[in-house]
Write an enzyme that holds these catalytic residues in place. Structure first.
Site, PDB file in Angstrom:
ATOM      1  N   GLU B 136      20.774  62.422  20.364  1.00 48.82           N
ATOM      2  CA  GLU B 136      20.808  63.807  19.912  1.00 48.82           C
ATOM      3  C   GLU B 136      22.242  64.300  19.748  1.00 48.82           C
ATOM      4  OE1 GLU B 136      19.534  67.070  22.298  1.00 48.82           O
ATOM      5  OE2 GLU B 136      19.198  68.313  20.543  1.00 48.82           O
ATOM      6  N   THR B 189      22.635  75.210  14.133  1.00 47.44           N
ATOM      7  CA  THR B 189      22.938  75.370  15.552  1.00 47.44           C
ATOM      8  C   THR B 189      24.382  75.852  15.740  1.00 47.44           C
ATOM      9  OG1 THR B 189      21.380  73.608  16.031  1.00 47.44           O
ATOM     10  CG2 THR B 189      22.892  74.184  17.783  1.00 47.44           C
TER      11      THR B 189
END
Lengths: 316, 316
Positions: B136, B189
């Site tokens: 990730e 994000t």
């Protein structure tokens, strides 16, 4: 007052450790000793009066408004519409001011609880919380339940909201012991507050949140290792440690003697360790005290299980 | 590879809701749908290769290093000393990028889990966490377990420390349901991070800590009211709501239809409500979706229990 039996109620409210490393302003627990005592009895003279204060070194005025026990009790009497009931109150301080052990909170709790018992317990313990809070706020200026809550209810409490007085009692693992050492210096809560920065980074906040989450899980799961890994204070301790001589040496000694964690009790100067088992707690308390002793700093040791009883009536 | 049977493994890794109102960067839970699928099979050509990617709108490169599933799987193979084993991987994205539902985390989890199963499960699920984290982080730049943790393990998790990868699984009350609505806008994000202030007041931090403590207690005590009272985000929501059209209107609708609480899923734009019971969750999801519909904002609804299974093998 003729139909009321003459009686006297003596209560003991325990000292408390607030913040508990990972729970700045939201965690607190009670210990067995020290604590404050309050005695109340009916009197023919209407109203609440304070007739004696001991252990305060002459610092507290005998006016009802002048100390937290009087204020909390008066606030309850007003709420119940019983301000005219004649009550005499004695306050016996058994711990020093500015010790970081919730001295003013213990007196506030003892005062309101004693009067509630004298009146036949019209309210439950938990219902007394707002009155005890008012009492403590009269000395402290702040409205925090982290000392008042555990002194009243016992155990370990978490405060969801101080404003809404929304508190929960956490489970207490059976073998969890506290080693508290109070070095003989005084730290004013005001000074301990002013030494903190107004703001912290979000990353500091999330570190503290992670540790708080781990600590609460650790209590529920009785996972002493997780409790230990979670006992870190990155908000207050880095600043307040400056007010406590040899703080990091004491911490190192506590941890190297097997404490689960170590930090400042409330605003200090008392420090505390949480330990698994009495034997370890005794050993850790001695190791901490030795650091203070080596620096000619007199101190008092208090080792106990987490006190689960909170304020209670004691025999005369 | 001669002695290994030819086989194919297909796994599904669920979407996740990170932050969960009171747990910025430390809480996350999994939901049943959507989620990403990864298929792996042995190949005669040595090394890991990605042979197909669907559902990504052509955005992901087919290099192993170019997507989180490849990176996490490769990291595991390297750790096991099996980088030369011939493996083909297909990635089937079933949720949009930048949705706030942990898309890159789900792929990372699916990739590493699929390879682990193909190899005969040399590691446990929990042992796969660091490899999924590496996967990730290759997309996200940050090293947070709040999506990867629940996508891997299922349930609700609290992260004591992201750095030490110390995570705990929280209990899930049986009747706790999630209503998730994803409006069709994309929030990067990076943008969602930059909109936050670098610092917050200590009082904001302690409010959030109180709510986090209340939330965890509420889960352990199955106290839906306490869970609801604790679902407040004073750190990220006040800033990130600006990125989501009609956020406060959706929140008001969710709460007025009986949601326990409502906030942003991860970095958004998805929003979520926690609810007591399926019926209420369905009603709340519709009420939220209606707010977006009224603003001509297409959206997808996902209603499910908290997914307690996490990543798992699915039949072909």
């Amino acid at each position: 007052m003729g139909e009321q039996e003459p009686k006297e109620i003596r209560v003991f409210a325990p000292a408390t450790v607030a913040n508990v490393a990972s729970g700045y302003d939201v965690l607190g627990f009670a210990i067995d000793e020290p604590g404050d005592e309050v005695v109340v009895r009916y009197s023919d003279k209407p109203g609440l009066r304070i007739t004696a204060i001991t252990g305060d070194g002459g610092k507290l005025p005998k006016t009802v408004e002048g100390n937290t026990a009087g204020v909390s009790a008066q606030d309850l009497l007003r709420h119940l519409g019983k301000s005219d009931v004649g009550i005499e109150m004695e306050i016996h301080k058994k711990m020093p001011f500015g010790s970081g052990l919730g001295s003013s909170a213990a007196s506030a709790v003892a005062g309101v609880y004693a009067v509630n018992v004298l009146l036949g317990e019209p309210l439950t313990k938990k219902q007394l919380l707002p009155f005890a809070m008012t009492g403590e706020a009269s000395a402290d200026g702040a409205y925090h339940a982290d000392n008042v809550g555990p002194s009243l209810l016992g155990g370990i409490i978490v405060i969801r909201s101080n404003q809404e007085l929304d508190i929960s009692e956490l489970p207490v693992p059976e073998n969890l012991w506290a080693a508290v050492v109070h070095p003989d210096i005084e730290i004013l809560t005001k000074v301990a507050r002013e030494i903190l920065p107004a703001e912290i980074s979000i990353s500091t906040a999330t570190q503290q949140m992670g540790n708080l989450g781990g600590f609460i899980c650790g209590l529920y799961e009785e996972d002493y290792s997780l409790i230990g890994r979670s006992l870190h204070d990155v908000i207050a301790e880095p600043f307040r440690q400056k007010l406590i001589p040899e703080f990091y040496k004491a911490k190192q000694e506590a941890l190297s003697h097997g404490a689960l964690g170590f930090s400042i009790s409330g605003a200090g100067p008392s420090v505390f360790a949480l330990c698994e088992g009495e034997k370890n707690a005794q050993k850790v308390a001695s190791a901490i005290a030795n650091v203070f002793n080596d620096n000619n700093l007199t101190n008092q040791i208090h080792v106990s299980r987490i006190n689960q009883q909170g304020v209670h009536v004691v025999n005369n």
